[in-house]
Design a protein around this motif. Structure first.
Motif, PDB file in Angstrom:
ATOM      1  N   PHE A   1       7.078 -15.938   1.312  1.00  9.89           N
ATOM      2  CA  PHE A   1       7.358 -14.513   1.105  1.00  9.89           C
ATOM      3  C   PHE A   1       6.080 -13.693   0.943  1.00  9.89           C
ATOM      4  O   PHE A   1       5.980 -12.577   1.456  1.00  9.89           O
ATOM      5  CB  PHE A   1       8.234 -14.360  -0.138  1.00  9.89           C
ATOM      6  N   ALA A   2       5.087 -14.256   0.237  1.00  8.19           N
ATOM      7  CA  ALA A   2       3.927 -13.464  -0.188  1.00  8.19           C
ATOM      8  C   ALA A   2       3.198 -12.821   0.983  1.00  8.19           C
ATOM      9  O   ALA A   2       2.735 -11.684   0.891  1.00  8.19           O
ATOM     10  CB  ALA A   2       2.970 -14.342  -0.995  1.00  8.19           C
ATOM     11  N   GLY A   3       3.095 -13.513   2.108  1.00 10.45           N
ATOM     12  CA  GLY A   3       2.340 -12.988   3.238  1.00 10.45           C
ATOM     13  C   GLY A   3       3.081 -11.932   4.031  1.00 10.45           C
ATOM     14  O   GLY A   3       2.522 -11.375   4.984  1.00 10.45           O
ATOM     15  N   THR A   4       4.319 -11.638   3.657  1.00  5.64           N
ATOM     16  CA  THR A   4       5.119 -10.696   4.444  1.00  5.64           C
ATOM     17  C   THR A   4       5.351  -9.365   3.748  1.00  5.64           C
ATOM     18  O   THR A   4       5.935  -8.465   4.334  1.00  5.64           O
ATOM     19  CB  THR A   4       6.496 -11.311   4.765  1.00  5.64           C
ATOM     20  N   VAL A   5       4.937  -9.237   2.493  1.00  6.07           N
ATOM     21  CA  VAL A   5       5.293  -8.067   1.697  1.00  6.07           C
ATOM     22  C   VAL A   5       4.102  -7.124   1.543  1.00  6.07           C
ATOM     23  O   VAL A   5       2.951  -7.565   1.444  1.00  6.07           O
ATOM     24  CB  VAL A   5       5.812  -8.512   0.308  1.00  6.07           C
ATOM     25  N   THR A   6       4.381  -5.811   1.546  1.00  8.06           N
ATOM     26  CA  THR A   6       3.367  -4.801   1.256  1.00  8.06           C
ATOM     27  C   THR A   6       3.770  -4.066  -0.020  1.00  8.06           C
ATOM     28  O   THR A   6       4.966  -3.965  -0.339  1.00  8.06           O
ATOM     29  CB  THR A   6       3.239  -3.791   2.408  1.00  8.06           C
ATOM     30  N   PRO A   7       2.800  -3.533  -0.780  1.00 13.21           N
ATOM     31  CA  PRO A   7       3.122  -2.850  -2.037  1.00 13.21           C
ATOM     32  C   PRO A   7       4.116  -1.716  -1.825  1.00 13.21           C
ATOM     33  O   PRO A   7       3.960  -0.895  -0.911  1.00 13.21           O
ATOM     34  CB  PRO A   7       1.763  -2.308  -2.494  1.00 13.21           C
ATOM     35  N   GLY A   8       5.150  -1.684  -2.659  1.00 14.52           N
ATOM     36  CA  GLY A   8       6.159  -0.632  -2.582  1.00 14.52           C
ATOM     37  C   GLY A   8       7.456  -1.076  -1.943  1.00 14.52           C
ATOM     38  O   GLY A   8       8.456  -0.350  -2.035  1.00 14.52           O
ATOM     39  N   GLN A   9       7.465  -2.224  -1.267  1.00 22.26           N
ATOM     40  CA  GLN A   9       8.720  -2.706  -0.688  1.00 22.26           C
ATOM     41  C   GLN A   9       9.633  -3.252  -1.786  1.00 22.26           C
ATOM     42  O   GLN A   9       9.221  -3.408  -2.940  1.00 22.26           O
ATOM     43  CB  GLN A   9       8.431  -3.783   0.363  1.00 22.26           C
TER      44      GLN A   9
END
Length: 287
Positions: free
Chosen positions: A28-36
């Motif tokens: 999961f960590a590599g797919t998320v941007t801040p605010g999602q």
């Protein structure tokens, strides 16, 4: 976006009625941007219990040497118990199964490198600001967080923000922690000192409206993360629409918070009528 059937690693009450949940999320960590955000529900809940939206507080990885188990990626959410769905979540324990859909929505634009950054968080609204602060600090920006709440129980994760390198300022309405008064008063003072700053905010709509008025009056760029009821998280239920700038009765312009947001440039919203609609999901138990 991925649909996870996974487990709870920890679920702890950190202040009265506010919990921190850590969830196993490999890859999961590599797919998320801040605010999602993510949509979450207990796996064994009744089929009528809808997923709830939660901002992502942080992502991380437990190293293999931590307890003899393989390395495990996780995400954390912070949430307040405000209805039946969050009450059920608060009773989950380590190893309980959950269903999670995410990451969803549009996150923050990090803005101009090197420019002063001011984050404004009201109560549980500071959740999406933690990953944003980490991202801005990691590229060398100076970041200040203004945290506001009704009382000391609404002020969360101060130590974690400070450890990440973010300067923090606390204000409470009742003066039980930090400066007494609204966080917007602190914002006005900081913008007087740093007029070239960019502002990022998340919290209750009255606070966001006050922040927008202050920033617009000073010509300061502002991004806001909206909190909204939603049933699906992917733009199907239309339960989270807000009115965009230029909306009128004859030429309606609605924006789905889940797909067009939850992060918006403040100039894209109709602040005179920007209350989140009470759509069908409001009756579906999205509390």
């Amino acid at each position: 976006m991925k649909n996870y059937k996974t487990i709870v690693l920890a679920n702890q009450e950190i202040t009265s009625g506010t919990f921190r949940m850590r969830i196993l999320t490999p890859g999961f960590a590599g797919t998320v941007t801040p605010g999602q955000f993510v949509m979450l529900r207990p796996a064994l809940a009744l089929p009528t219990l809808l997923r709830r939206p939660f901002g992502i507080f942080r992502v991380g990885c437990l190293p293999a040497e931590c307890d003899g188990l393989p390395a495990r990626e996780y995400l954390e959410i912070l949430y307040k118990v405000v209805g039946e769905g969050t009450r059920i979540l608060s009773e989950l324990h380590q190893g309980d199964r959950v269903e999670l859909l995410g990451p969803l929505g549009k996150g923050f634009d990090l803005g101009v490198p090197g420019r002063e950054k001011i984050l404004v968080g009201g109560g549980i609204g500071l959740v999406p600001l933690f990953m944003l602060g980490e991202a801005l600090i990691s590229r060398g920006d100076r970041v200040r967080l203004l945290m506001g709440g009704r009382g000391r129980d609404d002020i969360l994760a101060v130590t974690e923000f400070e450890r990440s390198g973010v300067e923090t300022y606390v204000s409470t309405d009742d003066g039980t922690l930090g400066e007494e008064g609204f966080v917007t008063r602190v914002l006005e003072r900081k913008l007087g000192k740093y007029p070239e700053a960019e502002v990022f905010a998340c919290g209750p709509m009255p606070m966001l409206s006050a922040v927008e008025k202050i920033c617009r009056g000073r010509g300061v760029p502002l991004q806001v993360s909206l909190e909204a009821h939603m049933a699906c998280g992917v733009g199907a239920c239309l339960g989270c629409v807000v009115k965009g700038v230029g909306h009128s009765e004859t030429r309606p312009r609605y924006l789905c918070t889940c797909k067009a947001g939850p992060v918006f440039d403040s100039s894209d919203l109709d602040w005179g009528k920007a209350a989140v609609s009470k759509g069908s999901c409001a009756e579906g138990g999205c509390k």
